[in-house]
Scaffold this motif. Structure first.
Motif, short mmCIF file in Angstrom:
data_model
loop_
_atom_site.label_atom_id
_atom_site.label_comp_id
_atom_site.label_asym_id
_atom_site.label_seq_id
_atom_site.Cartn_x
_atom_site.Cartn_y
_atom_site.Cartn_z
N LYS A 203 0.83 -1.21 0.00
CA LYS A 203 0.00 0.00 0.00
C LYS A 203 0.86 1.26 0.00
O LYS A 203 0.58 2.22 -0.72
N SER A 206 2.38 1.69 -3.39
CA SER A 206 1.35 2.13 -4.34
C SER A 206 1.05 3.61 -4.16
O SER A 206 0.91 4.36 -5.15
N ASN A 209 4.03 5.40 -5.54
CA ASN A 209 4.13 5.12 -6.98
C ASN A 209 5.42 5.71 -7.58
O ASN A 209 5.38 6.53 -8.50
N VAL A 232 -2.70 -6.25 -4.84
CA VAL A 232 -1.94 -5.65 -5.93
C VAL A 232 -2.86 -5.30 -7.10
O VAL A 232 -2.78 -4.21 -7.67
N LEU A 235 -5.11 -2.31 -6.43
CA LEU A 235 -4.38 -1.04 -6.47
C LEU A 235 -3.89 -0.70 -7.87
O LEU A 235 -3.35 0.39 -8.09
N ILE A 237 -1.40 -2.04 -9.64
CA ILE A 237 0.06 -1.94 -9.78
C ILE A 237 0.68 -3.30 -10.15
O ILE A 237 1.82 -3.58 -9.80
N LYS A 240 4.11 -3.31 -11.51
CA LYS A 240 5.19 -2.75 -10.69
C LYS A 240 5.56 -3.64 -9.51
O LYS A 240 6.49 -3.31 -8.75
#
Length: 360
Positions: A203, A206, A209, A232, A235, A237, A240
Protein backbone atom coordinates in the motif's frame (compact mmCIF):
# COMPACT_ATOMS: atom_id res chain seq x y z
CA UNK A 1 30.97 -30.61 25.10
CA UNK A 2 28.09 -32.06 23.08
CA UNK A 3 25.29 -29.65 22.21
CA UNK A 4 21.98 -30.87 20.75
CA UNK A 5 19.76 -28.27 19.06
CA UNK A 6 16.07 -29.24 18.92
CA UNK A 7 13.46 -27.49 16.76
CA UNK A 8 10.38 -28.62 14.90
CA UNK A 9 11.41 -27.33 11.47
CA UNK A 10 14.90 -26.85 10.03
CA UNK A 11 13.75 -26.46 6.42
CA UNK A 12 13.81 -23.27 4.36
CA UNK A 13 10.16 -22.84 5.38
CA UNK A 14 11.27 -22.01 8.92
CA UNK A 15 12.80 -18.77 7.66
CA UNK A 16 15.18 -16.94 9.96
CA UNK A 17 15.19 -19.68 12.61
CA UNK A 18 17.00 -22.02 10.20
CA UNK A 19 19.60 -19.33 9.55
CA UNK A 20 20.15 -18.65 13.26
CA UNK A 21 20.42 -22.32 14.24
CA UNK A 22 22.62 -23.22 11.28
CA UNK A 23 24.98 -20.33 11.97
CA UNK A 24 25.36 -21.25 15.64
CA UNK A 25 25.74 -24.97 14.84
CA UNK A 26 28.41 -24.27 12.21
CA UNK A 27 30.29 -21.85 14.44
CA UNK A 28 30.37 -24.41 17.26
CA UNK A 29 31.72 -27.12 14.96
CA UNK A 30 34.38 -24.77 13.62
CA UNK A 31 35.52 -24.18 17.19
CA UNK A 32 35.79 -27.89 18.03
CA UNK A 33 32.54 -28.07 19.98
CA UNK A 34 30.36 -31.03 19.04
CA UNK A 35 26.96 -29.92 17.78
CA UNK A 36 23.97 -31.80 16.36
CA UNK A 37 20.57 -30.66 15.09
CA UNK A 38 17.45 -32.73 15.77
CA UNK A 39 14.24 -31.83 13.96
CA UNK A 40 11.21 -33.17 12.08
CA UNK A 41 11.90 -31.40 8.80
CA UNK A 42 15.11 -30.81 6.85
CA UNK A 43 16.35 -30.00 3.34
CA UNK A 44 18.20 -32.45 1.10
CA UNK A 45 21.85 -32.49 2.08
CA UNK A 46 21.34 -31.18 5.61
CA UNK A 47 23.58 -32.79 8.21
CA UNK A 48 20.84 -33.16 10.82
CA UNK A 49 18.98 -35.90 12.70
CA UNK A 50 15.45 -36.20 11.31
CA UNK A 51 12.71 -37.70 13.45
CA UNK A 52 9.06 -38.36 12.62
CA UNK A 53 6.51 -35.56 12.81
CA UNK A 54 6.92 -33.52 9.63
CA UNK A 55 3.28 -34.00 8.56
CA UNK A 56 1.57 -34.55 11.91
CA UNK A 57 -0.46 -32.02 13.92
CA UNK A 58 1.60 -30.32 16.65
CA UNK A 59 4.62 -31.95 14.92
CA UNK A 60 4.05 -34.92 17.20
CA UNK A 61 6.92 -37.37 16.84
CA UNK A 62 6.72 -41.01 17.93
CA UNK A 63 10.48 -41.50 17.91
CA UNK A 64 11.69 -38.18 19.32
CA UNK A 65 12.14 -39.44 22.88
CA UNK A 66 13.73 -42.71 21.81
CA UNK A 67 16.19 -40.80 19.64
CA UNK A 68 17.12 -38.52 22.54
CA UNK A 69 17.41 -41.55 24.82
CA UNK A 70 19.76 -43.26 22.36
CA UNK A 71 21.96 -40.17 22.06
CA UNK A 72 22.07 -39.79 25.83
CA UNK A 73 22.97 -43.45 26.40
CA UNK A 74 26.00 -42.97 24.14
CA UNK A 75 27.06 -39.86 26.12
CA UNK A 76 26.38 -37.64 23.10
CA UNK A 77 24.39 -35.03 25.02
CA UNK A 78 26.04 -32.57 27.41
CA UNK A 79 23.28 -29.99 27.11
CA UNK A 80 20.19 -29.34 25.01
CA UNK A 81 19.38 -26.08 23.26
CA UNK A 82 15.66 -25.88 22.41
CA UNK A 83 14.51 -23.45 19.71
CA UNK A 84 10.86 -22.33 19.60
CA UNK A 85 7.98 -22.89 22.01
CA UNK A 86 4.74 -23.96 20.36
CA UNK A 87 5.26 -27.53 19.13
CA UNK A 88 5.66 -31.03 20.54
CA UNK A 89 9.44 -31.34 19.98
CA UNK A 90 10.12 -28.40 22.32
CA UNK A 91 7.73 -29.58 25.03
CA UNK A 92 8.80 -33.24 24.92
CA UNK A 93 12.49 -32.33 24.88
CA UNK A 94 12.15 -30.03 27.88
CA UNK A 95 10.48 -32.82 29.85
CA UNK A 96 13.09 -35.35 28.72
CA UNK A 97 15.94 -33.05 29.74
CA UNK A 98 14.52 -32.48 33.20
CA UNK A 99 13.78 -36.17 33.77
CA UNK A 100 17.33 -37.09 32.80
CA UNK A 101 19.10 -34.23 34.62
CA UNK A 102 20.39 -32.74 31.38
CA UNK A 103 20.98 -28.96 31.40
CA UNK A 104 18.80 -27.17 28.84
CA UNK A 105 17.99 -23.69 27.64
CA UNK A 106 15.24 -22.36 25.42
CA UNK A 107 15.52 -19.71 22.72
CA UNK A 108 11.96 -18.47 22.22
CA UNK A 109 12.75 -16.60 18.97
CA UNK A 110 10.21 -13.90 19.80
CA UNK A 111 7.31 -16.35 19.93
CA UNK A 112 6.03 -14.86 23.17
CA UNK A 113 5.98 -11.28 21.92
CA UNK A 114 2.78 -9.27 22.67
CA UNK A 115 1.61 -9.01 19.04
CA UNK A 116 1.74 -12.79 18.67
CA UNK A 117 -0.21 -13.32 21.90
CA UNK A 118 -2.99 -11.24 20.37
CA UNK A 119 -3.38 -13.72 17.51
CA UNK A 120 -5.50 -16.66 18.74
CA UNK A 121 -5.09 -15.56 22.34
CA UNK A 122 -7.28 -18.10 24.17
CA UNK A 123 -5.79 -21.19 22.53
CA UNK A 124 -2.22 -19.98 23.09
CA UNK A 125 -2.87 -18.99 26.69
CA UNK A 126 -4.40 -22.38 27.49
CA UNK A 127 -1.51 -24.20 25.85
CA UNK A 128 1.02 -22.04 27.66
CA UNK A 129 -0.54 -22.26 31.10
CA UNK A 130 -1.78 -25.87 31.07
CA UNK A 131 0.90 -27.62 29.01
CA UNK A 132 4.31 -26.00 28.67
CA UNK A 133 4.78 -23.39 31.39
CA UNK A 134 5.74 -25.92 34.06
CA UNK A 135 8.22 -27.72 31.80
CA UNK A 136 9.81 -24.59 30.36
CA UNK A 137 10.15 -22.92 33.76
CA UNK A 138 12.64 -25.62 34.72
CA UNK A 139 15.12 -24.54 32.03
CA UNK A 140 18.58 -23.49 33.18
CA UNK A 141 18.17 -20.36 31.07
CA UNK A 142 15.69 -18.66 28.79
CA UNK A 143 17.53 -16.93 25.98
CA UNK A 144 16.22 -13.56 24.82
CA UNK A 145 17.34 -11.96 21.57
CA UNK A 146 16.42 -8.39 22.54
CA UNK A 147 16.09 -6.37 25.74
CA UNK A 148 12.31 -6.15 25.25
CA UNK A 149 12.05 -9.92 24.87
CA UNK A 150 14.10 -10.40 28.04
CA UNK A 151 11.57 -8.31 29.99
CA UNK A 152 8.67 -10.26 28.48
CA UNK A 153 10.25 -13.59 29.43
CA UNK A 154 10.94 -12.41 32.99
CA UNK A 155 7.25 -11.55 33.36
CA UNK A 156 6.17 -14.99 32.09
CA UNK A 157 8.85 -16.98 33.94
CA UNK A 158 9.86 -14.87 36.96
CA UNK A 159 11.91 -17.65 38.59
CA UNK A 160 13.88 -18.77 35.53
CA UNK A 161 17.19 -17.04 34.69
CA UNK A 162 17.21 -15.05 31.45
CA UNK A 163 20.21 -14.26 29.27
CA UNK A 164 20.28 -11.80 26.38
CA UNK A 165 22.32 -12.44 23.20
CA UNK A 166 21.19 -10.90 19.88
CA UNK A 167 20.88 -12.74 16.60
CA UNK A 168 24.28 -12.67 14.95
CA UNK A 169 25.56 -12.69 11.39
CA UNK A 170 28.84 -13.75 9.81
CA UNK A 171 30.89 -10.78 8.65
CA UNK A 172 32.59 -13.10 6.16
CA UNK A 173 29.40 -12.85 4.11
CA UNK A 174 30.45 -9.31 3.24
CA UNK A 175 31.39 -8.97 -0.41
CA UNK A 176 33.42 -6.44 -2.33
CA UNK A 177 31.00 -6.23 -5.26
CA UNK A 178 29.18 -2.90 -5.24
CA UNK A 179 25.59 -2.06 -6.11
CA UNK A 180 25.27 -2.20 -9.91
CA UNK A 181 22.16 0.00 -10.30
CA UNK A 182 21.04 -1.81 -13.44
CA UNK A 183 17.47 -2.11 -12.14
CA UNK A 184 15.93 0.00 -9.41
CA UNK A 185 13.82 -1.94 -6.98
CA UNK A 186 12.62 -2.12 -3.39
CA UNK A 187 13.10 -5.59 -1.91
CA UNK A 188 11.30 -7.70 0.67
CA UNK A 189 12.56 -11.18 1.60
CA UNK A 190 10.82 -13.45 4.09
CA UNK A 191 7.75 -15.56 4.75
CA UNK A 192 4.51 -14.46 3.10
CA UNK A 193 2.54 -14.04 6.30
CA UNK A 194 0.24 -11.36 7.72
CA UNK A 195 2.68 -10.90 10.63
CA UNK A 196 5.29 -9.56 8.22
CA UNK A 197 3.35 -6.43 7.21
CA UNK A 198 3.78 -7.02 3.46
CA UNK A 199 0.34 -5.56 2.78
CA UNK A 200 1.46 -2.32 4.43
CA UNK A 201 4.52 -2.19 2.18
CA UNK A 202 2.43 -2.77 -0.95
CA UNK A 203 0.00 0.00 0.00
CA UNK A 204 2.81 2.42 0.86
CA UNK A 205 4.60 1.65 -2.40
CA UNK A 206 1.35 2.13 -4.34
CA UNK A 207 0.65 5.49 -2.67
CA UNK A 208 4.13 6.69 -3.49
CA UNK A 209 4.13 5.12 -6.98
CA UNK A 210 7.84 5.90 -7.49
CA UNK A 211 8.86 6.39 -11.10
CA UNK A 212 11.31 3.82 -12.38
CA UNK A 213 11.12 1.57 -9.29
CA UNK A 214 9.64 -1.89 -8.86
CA UNK A 215 8.72 -3.74 -5.68
CA UNK A 216 10.13 -7.27 -5.55
CA UNK A 217 8.73 -9.66 -2.93
CA UNK A 218 10.62 -12.89 -2.26
CA UNK A 219 9.29 -15.75 -0.19
CA UNK A 220 7.78 -19.20 -0.53
CA UNK A 221 4.26 -18.91 -1.93
CA UNK A 222 1.50 -19.56 0.60
CA UNK A 223 -2.25 -19.10 0.89
CA UNK A 224 -1.58 -15.54 2.02
CA UNK A 225 -0.12 -14.77 -1.39
CA UNK A 226 -3.66 -14.93 -2.82
CA UNK A 227 -4.63 -12.01 -0.58
CA UNK A 228 -1.54 -10.08 -1.63
CA UNK A 229 -2.28 -10.77 -5.31
CA UNK A 230 -5.79 -9.39 -4.88
CA UNK A 231 -4.41 -6.32 -3.12
CA UNK A 232 -1.94 -5.65 -5.93
CA UNK A 233 -4.72 -5.97 -8.53
CA UNK A 234 -7.09 -3.71 -6.56
CA UNK A 235 -4.38 -1.04 -6.47
CA UNK A 236 -3.69 -1.39 -10.19
CA UNK A 237 0.06 -1.94 -9.78
CA UNK A 238 0.43 -5.42 -11.28
CA UNK A 239 3.17 -4.18 -13.60
CA UNK A 240 5.19 -2.75 -10.69
CA UNK A 241 5.11 -5.64 -8.21
CA UNK A 242 6.93 -8.94 -8.75
CA UNK A 243 6.61 -12.05 -6.59
CA UNK A 244 9.88 -13.97 -6.84
CA UNK A 245 9.06 -17.09 -4.84
CA UNK A 246 11.72 -18.61 -2.60
CA UNK A 247 15.25 -17.35 -3.27
CA UNK A 248 18.36 -18.89 -1.71
CA UNK A 249 22.12 -18.99 -2.05
CA UNK A 250 23.83 -16.85 -4.66
CA UNK A 251 20.51 -15.73 -6.13
CA UNK A 252 19.48 -14.23 -2.79
CA UNK A 253 22.84 -12.47 -2.41
CA UNK A 254 22.46 -10.84 -5.83
CA UNK A 255 18.96 -9.58 -4.99
CA UNK A 256 20.12 -8.24 -1.63
CA UNK A 257 23.16 -6.32 -2.82
CA UNK A 258 21.42 -4.79 -5.84
CA UNK A 259 18.27 -3.56 -4.06
CA UNK A 260 18.07 0.20 -3.75
CA UNK A 261 16.60 -0.33 -0.31
CA UNK A 262 15.42 -3.36 1.66
CA UNK A 263 12.16 -3.15 3.61
CA UNK A 264 10.97 -5.50 6.39
CA UNK A 265 7.75 -3.93 7.78
CA UNK A 266 7.05 -6.65 10.36
CA UNK A 267 4.50 -6.29 13.16
CA UNK A 268 6.65 -8.50 15.39
CA UNK A 269 10.17 -9.86 15.05
CA UNK A 270 13.33 -10.43 17.06
CA UNK A 271 16.19 -8.92 15.09
CA UNK A 272 14.99 -10.41 11.80
CA UNK A 273 17.98 -12.03 10.10
CA UNK A 274 16.99 -10.58 6.73
CA UNK A 275 17.64 -7.09 8.11
CA UNK A 276 21.16 -8.11 9.09
CA UNK A 277 21.73 -9.92 5.80
CA UNK A 278 20.71 -6.91 3.75
CA UNK A 279 22.91 -4.63 5.84
CA UNK A 280 25.94 -6.91 5.61
CA UNK A 281 25.65 -6.61 1.80
CA UNK A 282 25.72 -2.81 2.20
CA UNK A 283 22.07 -2.27 1.34
CA UNK A 284 20.14 0.34 3.40
CA UNK A 285 17.30 -1.15 5.45
CA UNK A 286 13.89 0.20 6.44
CA UNK A 287 12.36 -1.91 9.19
CA UNK A 288 10.19 -1.50 12.27
CA UNK A 289 10.86 -0.71 15.91
CA UNK A 290 9.04 -4.00 16.58
CA UNK A 291 11.99 -5.98 15.17
CA UNK A 292 13.90 -5.27 18.37
CA UNK A 293 16.90 -3.65 16.72
CA UNK A 294 18.93 -1.07 18.58
CA UNK A 295 17.53 2.45 18.21
CA UNK A 296 20.92 3.53 16.84
CA UNK A 297 19.93 1.73 13.62
CA UNK A 298 18.28 4.97 12.48
CA UNK A 299 21.50 6.93 13.03
CA UNK A 300 23.63 4.50 11.09
CA UNK A 301 22.22 4.35 7.58
CA UNK A 302 18.95 2.57 8.33
CA UNK A 303 15.44 3.79 9.10
CA UNK A 304 13.16 2.50 11.88
CA UNK A 305 9.40 3.05 11.63
CA UNK A 306 6.19 1.76 13.16
CA UNK A 307 4.27 -0.82 11.09
CA UNK A 308 1.73 1.45 9.44
CA UNK A 309 1.29 2.68 5.88
CA UNK A 310 2.02 6.34 6.62
CA UNK A 311 5.40 5.80 8.27
CA UNK A 312 6.53 3.19 5.74
CA UNK A 313 5.53 5.50 2.88
CA UNK A 314 7.44 8.40 4.42
CA UNK A 315 10.57 6.27 4.90
CA UNK A 316 10.34 4.95 1.35
CA UNK A 317 10.01 8.47 0.01
CA UNK A 318 13.16 9.48 1.86
CA UNK A 319 15.16 6.47 0.70
CA UNK A 320 14.09 6.56 -2.93
CA UNK A 321 15.04 10.23 -3.14
CA UNK A 322 18.61 9.50 -2.08
CA UNK A 323 21.24 10.06 -4.73
CA UNK A 324 23.26 6.98 -5.64
CA UNK A 325 26.12 8.34 -3.54
CA UNK A 326 23.82 8.81 -0.53
CA UNK A 327 22.39 5.33 -0.98
CA UNK A 328 25.86 3.77 -0.99
CA UNK A 329 27.05 5.86 1.97
CA UNK A 330 24.07 4.75 4.06
CA UNK A 331 24.57 1.14 3.03
CA UNK A 332 28.22 1.22 4.09
CA UNK A 333 27.40 2.96 7.38
CA UNK A 334 24.76 0.33 8.21
CA UNK A 335 27.15 -2.45 7.22
CA UNK A 336 29.76 -1.19 9.69
CA UNK A 337 27.15 -0.79 12.44
CA UNK A 338 25.98 -4.39 12.02
CA UNK A 339 29.55 -5.69 12.10
CA UNK A 340 30.14 -4.08 15.49
CA UNK A 341 26.75 -4.85 17.03
CA UNK A 342 25.53 -8.11 15.50
CA UNK A 343 28.47 -10.17 14.20
CA UNK A 344 29.74 -13.57 15.29
CA UNK A 345 33.26 -12.19 15.34
CA UNK A 346 32.36 -9.95 18.27
CA UNK A 347 29.83 -12.09 20.15
CA UNK A 348 30.51 -15.84 19.65
CA UNK A 349 32.28 -16.11 23.00
CA UNK A 350 29.00 -15.16 24.69
CA UNK A 351 27.57 -18.53 23.61
CA UNK A 352 30.62 -20.52 24.67
CA UNK A 353 30.61 -18.92 28.13
CA UNK A 354 26.87 -19.55 28.52
CA UNK A 355 27.18 -23.23 27.60
CA UNK A 356 30.20 -23.67 29.89
CA UNK A 357 28.31 -22.05 32.75
CA UNK A 358 25.43 -24.51 32.27
CA UNK A 359 27.81 -27.45 32.74
CA UNK A 360 29.34 -26.27 36.02
Amino acid sequence: MNVIHVLEDFSFQSGGIRTVVLDLHTRLLNNNINSKILTTRIEDGDQAIKVEGETTPWRYSKNLKSTLKSLNSKNEISLIHIHGVWMYPQYATAKFAKQNNIPFLITCHGMYEPWLWSQGTLKKKLYFNLVVKSAFSKANYLHAITHNEANELKALFPNTPTVEIPNLIDSELAIEDSYNGEEKYVLYVGRLDSKKGIDLLIKAFSNLNPKGFKLKIAGNFSDYKLELDQLVVSLGIENKVEFLGLITGEEKIVYFKNAYVFVAPSHSEVVGMVNLEAAIYKTPVITTFQTGLKKEWSNNGGILVNPNVEEIESALKTALNWTLEQRNENGLKLHNFVLKSYSWQYRFDDWVKLYQNMLK
